[in-house]
Design an enzyme around this catalytic site. Structure first.
Site, PDB file in Angstrom:
ATOM      1  N   HIS A 148      -1.411  -4.398   4.206  1.00 29.98           N
ATOM      2  CA  HIS A 148      -2.014  -3.169   4.745  1.00 29.98           C
ATOM      3  C   HIS A 148      -3.029  -2.543   3.782  1.00 29.98           C
ATOM      4  CE1 HIS A 148       0.565  -3.268   8.194  1.00 29.98           C
ATOM      5  NE2 HIS A 148       1.673  -3.104   7.500  1.00 29.98           N
TER       6      HIS A 148
ATOM      7  N   HIS B  79       3.690  -6.471  11.744  1.00 30.39           N
ATOM      8  CA  HIS B  79       2.581  -5.517  11.812  1.00 30.39           C
ATOM      9  C   HIS B  79       1.245  -6.225  11.565  1.00 30.39           C
ATOM     10  CE1 HIS B  79       6.198  -3.259  10.467  1.00 30.39           C
ATOM     11  NE2 HIS B  79       5.768  -2.374  11.352  1.00 30.39           N
TER      12      HIS B  79
ATOM     13  N   ASP C 180      10.013  -9.068   9.107  1.00 32.08           N
ATOM     14  CA  ASP C 180      10.335  -7.971  10.034  1.00 32.08           C
ATOM     15  C   ASP C 180      10.095  -8.361  11.495  1.00 32.08           C
ATOM     16  OD1 ASP C 180       7.618  -8.040   9.525  1.00 32.08           O
ATOM     17  OD2 ASP C 180       7.441  -5.929   8.951  1.00 32.08           O
TER      18      ASP C 180
END
Ligand SMILES: [Zn+2]
Length: 341
Positions: free
Chosen positions: A160, A198, A285
């Site tokens: 990120h 993500h 995740d």
């Protein structure tokens, strides 16, 4: 055999037990994650566990701006000096659309260089982030020297973080730093495959105009989950990088079969690009039950994902990203990593 590169210095980013204005500040990205992963690879005798070599700042500065790196190194002490006491550094005013200037004050810069409150800068954050980047570089160097694959047990994670922006538990983009180092030192094409739940928005931003590093990410639809502002399928790159960024958005509760179908499409694009090196941003995740993720990938699915990626036959650096289901994190990681061992 699969070597794991790990540094104890990564514990210095101690997000467990942080208090903010007297209240517990709880985030899921805790030092125990790396300890669990380390224990798992040791118990499974996956291969040697080695400490990283120090490649210095230069490879980090090939992915991040010098001003940003300087900010990460100095912001904790600078804000402590202003506040009269040390504490977690969080932006409280973020640069919005229409922002007209880069502030001179370090207090303003905390909101200029970050985009969320999930990434507090703590006393040991810079040391840990630097060590994580060195883990990724050391894994890349091992693969460059001929190993089939290497696992960089990076913490904090990185995908990120963009060239001058941090968020989502990330500060330095370990996978991007390794990928750019490989591209520059071998003058050959690199592909990054991001399988974290993500979207790898930082990685996308770093390489958005770079045709030399193909970026592919499979993730939750940004209408459903973080990072919200990036990750749609029509984000294809820009300028010379147009056509070298690919996103696959998957619905909540995605299980093994549809995930593997999307992965096959991504691997087809990677194969046709014929990269010399592959960097996998590995976020567990995606596993069923993860408290931060929303997919339903089983351990058998994780093993199949690893096997599909390994079947490409491209020398591979695996960089640890997310994964927060602590009681199954070790087993989930081993299910994936087994394909490379
Ligand atoms: Zn994630």
């Amino acid at each position: 055999m699969l070597a794991t590169v790990y540094s104890d210095t990564q514990r210095a980013h101690n997000t467990a037990g942080v208090r903010l204005e007297g209240h517990p500040y709880i985030i899921d990205e805790v030092p125990a994650r790396a300890e669990i992963l380390l224990q798992a690879v040791r118990a499974a005798a996956l291969g040697p566990v080695v400490a990283p070599d120090d490649f210095g700042l230069a490879p980090i500065l090939a992915a991040h701006t010098a001003e940003y790196v300087d900010h990460l190194q100095t912001v904790y002490a600078a804000t402590a000096a202003i506040d009269g006491q040390a504490g977690p550094v969080l932006g409280n005013t973020f640069a919005p659309r229409g922002a007209l200037r880069k502030p001179a004050s370090v207090l303003g810069l905390t909101g200029y260089y970050s985009y969320g409150v999930g990434s507090p800068v703590l006393a040991g954050t810079w040391a840990a982030a630097y060590a994580a980047a060195q883990c990724a570089l050391t894994a890349a160097a091992r693969v460059k020297a001929g190993e089939r694959a290497a696992y960089a047990l990076c913490r904090p994670p990185g995908h990120h973080a963009a060239a001058d922006l941090y968020g989502g538990y990330c500060y330095l983009n370990n996978a991007a730093i390794a990928a750019r180092w490989l591209a520059q030192t071998t003058r050959s094409r690199v592909a990054i495959l991001d399988i974290d739940y993500h979207h790898g928005n930082g990685t996308q931003m770093i390489f958005y105009r770079d045709p030399g590093v193909l970026t592919c990410s499979l993730h939750a639809h940004p209408d459903d989950d973080y990072p919200w502002f990036w990750g749609a399928a029509d984000e294809r790159g820009d300028g010379p990088g147009l056509g070298f960024n690919h996103n696959w958005t998957l619905p909540q509760n995605t299980g093994d079969e549809p995930y593997l179908a999307a992965l096959a499409a991504a691997l087809g694009i990677i194969a046709s690009n014929d990269p010399a090196w592959l960097v996998v941003s590995a976020g567990f995740d995606i596993a069923v039950g993860d408290p931060v993720g929303g997919f339903a990938i089983t351990p058998a699915g994780l093993a199949a994902i690893g096997a599909q990626i390994a079947s490409l036959g491209v020398p591979t650096i695996i960089a640890q990203e997310g994964g927060y289901l602590l009681d199954r994190l070790g087993a989930n990681a081993l299910a994936f990593l087994g394909a490379f061992a």
